[in-house]
Scaffold this motif. Structure first.
Motif, mmCIF file in Angstrom:
data_model
loop_
_atom_site.group_PDB
_atom_site.id
_atom_site.type_symbol
_atom_site.label_atom_id
_atom_site.label_comp_id
_atom_site.label_asym_id
_atom_site.label_seq_id
_atom_site.Cartn_x
_atom_site.Cartn_y
_atom_site.Cartn_z
ATOM 1 N N SER A 1 0.875 3.901 -3.061
ATOM 2 C CA SER A 1 0.087 5.108 -2.806
ATOM 3 C C SER A 1 0.932 6.327 -2.435
ATOM 4 O O SER A 1 0.568 7.461 -2.769
ATOM 5 N N ALA B 1 -4.338 0.264 -4.302
ATOM 6 C CA ALA B 1 -4.152 0.246 -2.848
ATOM 7 C C ALA B 1 -5.427 -0.177 -2.131
ATOM 8 O O ALA B 1 -5.370 -0.882 -1.107
ATOM 9 N N LEU C 1 -5.754 -3.233 0.436
ATOM 10 C CA LEU C 1 -6.254 -2.994 1.801
ATOM 11 C C LEU C 1 -7.305 -4.024 2.195
ATOM 12 O O LEU C 1 -7.270 -4.577 3.306
ATOM 13 N N TRP D 1 -4.871 8.965 3.076
ATOM 14 C CA TRP D 1 -4.267 7.627 3.117
ATOM 15 C C TRP D 1 -2.976 7.640 3.922
ATOM 16 O O TRP D 1 -2.735 6.745 4.734
ATOM 17 N N ILE E 1 0.836 -1.210 0.000
ATOM 18 C CA ILE E 1 0.000 0.000 0.000
ATOM 19 C C ILE E 1 0.866 1.253 0.000
ATOM 20 O O ILE E 1 0.643 2.184 -0.786
#
Length: 417
Positions: free
Chosen positions: A231, A395, A399, A333, A227
């Motif tokens: 991201s 992402a 998740l 995020w 992630i």
């Protein structure tokens, strides 16, 4: 006025916020004073890039180590020493008379700064229950992006008024004062706070934690690393590439960028704090903490693909508007994935996981920066924004499929007790 534990924890948040403001300001000095430093040390662009790499490599290497140190020695000691370290490194930059000494100061800055974010997460994890954790975390780490807003005018004013070396001296002196405030304010949470935090937390065992080999065998760790790798580059694009795009493709002058270029970062701060508070509200209304964070991140992450419209926007105003929304998604995020770590792993492992993840996010940014540079020089910006539009949806999938509450396996003796 009596400083109750409930009041103390918000005072601790305030000190962390200020520390991260100046932490970020210190790292921006070189970028803002680039022409002055190139002239002073007879550097070309490759020499300037070397200075940046000395900081970045030290930062990426020390981020995981900083997380381990926080879990081993506690946030009070590690963050306090870290603030002193990067403040002295900043002062060293002002004293340096050779490029070697200046480069050493930047490497020291990169080595000291990564202690702050793992320590901050540890503080939030042990001082705040789930219903307040995301809000407290976002208020802390907002300091970094506030630093991005105030750094250009503040650094330029000090350099013009008092000379460029005094920028380093003043910033370092302020850092030492912050370190003193940290030592005076921070205490480990009392029993009443610990009970409140434990009552709201998902059960991960009686103070158990993963060993280092066990940690690397968890699915959630690899999910968090992926992630951050995919991201983080969107936020780095906002920081390091957007100002140039506004000048080269949207037609703004440098002065105009100085007047309006801070807007996406202000929007990001406000939006990231608001989305964190929204996820906390879901928790207070009965949602499980981790599920509430996932739902919020999913909704906010769907704003990021708007960046694919950028090459077709008619004006700089619309570009700023779109990137204000994209920046809200990216910073939300970045803020809340730290809370996800705290709710997926035992508190004793949280700082270590954040340290590893931060290093992985920096590695993703390095790869993406190279990718951006290659595309801008060959086929233009359209493909860059298309790739960026896909990163947060990827992402989101990671998740939901890889990140969960990780439980420490019980030993046979423990299971029978």
């Amino acid at each position: 006025m009596i400083l109750t534990p409930e009041r103390r924890r918000w005072l601790i948040v305030a000190v962390i916020f200020v520390a991260l403001v100046f932490n970020y300001l210190d790292r921006q000095i070189v970028a803002i004073l680039k022409p002055v430093l190139k002239s002073e040390y007879q550097l070309d662009d490759s020499g300037y890039a070397m200075l940046l790499n000395l900081f970045t490599i030290s930062y990426a290497v020390m981020y995981p180590i900083g997380g381990w140190l926080v879990d081993r020695f506690g946030p009070r000691n590690v963050m306090g020493i870290g603030i002193i370290g990067w403040s002295l490194a900043c002062i060293g930059g002002g004293m340096a008379r050779t490029i070697g000494m200046f480069g050493l100061s930047r490497a020291m800055l990169g080595a000291a700064e990564p202690t702050n974010y793992p320590a901050q997460l540890k503080v939030v994890a042990i001082w705040f229950p789930g219903r307040l954790r995301a809000t407290a975390n976002s208020l802390c780490v907002a300091g970094g992006s506030i630093g991005a807003i105030i750094a250009p005018p503040l650094i330029a004013w000090v350099a013009i008024s008092f000379g460029w070396r005094n920028v380093f001296f003043i910033a370092g002196a302020i850092g030492l004062m912050i370190a003193l405030a940290w030592w005076l304010v921070y205490r480990d949470p009392p029993e009443s706070i610990r009970r409140d935090v434990e009552a709201s937390a998902a059960k991960t065992g009686d103070g158990a934690k993963f060993t280092w080999p066990q940690l690397w065998r968890t699915r959630s760790l690899w999910g968090i690393l992926l992630i951050r790798f995919v991201s983080d580059p969107v936020w780095y694009f906002c920081l390091f590439w957007l100002p140039g795009y506004l000048q080269e493709d949207s037609g703004l002058t440098l002065q105009q960028v100085g007047m309006v270029g801070w807007i996406p970062f202000l929007a990001a701060d406000i939006g990231a704090i608001a989305t964190a508070a929204w996820s906390d509200r879901m928790v207070r209304r009965g949602g499980t903490p981790l599920l509430s964070r996932k739902r919020m991140l999913t909704v906010v992450g769907l704003l990021a693909p708007l960046c694919a419209l950028t090459p077709y926007l008619p004006s700089a105003f619309t570009t700023l508007l779109v990137f204000s929304l994209v920046a809200v998604a990216a910073l939300s995020w970045l803020f809340t994935i730290s809370v996800v770590i705290a709710e997926s792993f035992p508190v004793a492992n949280a700082a270590s996981v954040l340290g590893i993840a931060g290093g992985c996010g920096a590695a993703g940014a390095v790869v993406f920066n190279y990718f951006v540079g290659q595309l801008i020089g060959s086929v233009g910006a359209h493909q860059i924004f298309l790739v960026m539009a896909l990163l947060h949806p990827i992402a989101i999938v990671i998740l939901w499929t890889m990140v969960r509450e990780e439980r420490v396996p019980q030993s046979p003796a423990r299971a029978l007790s």
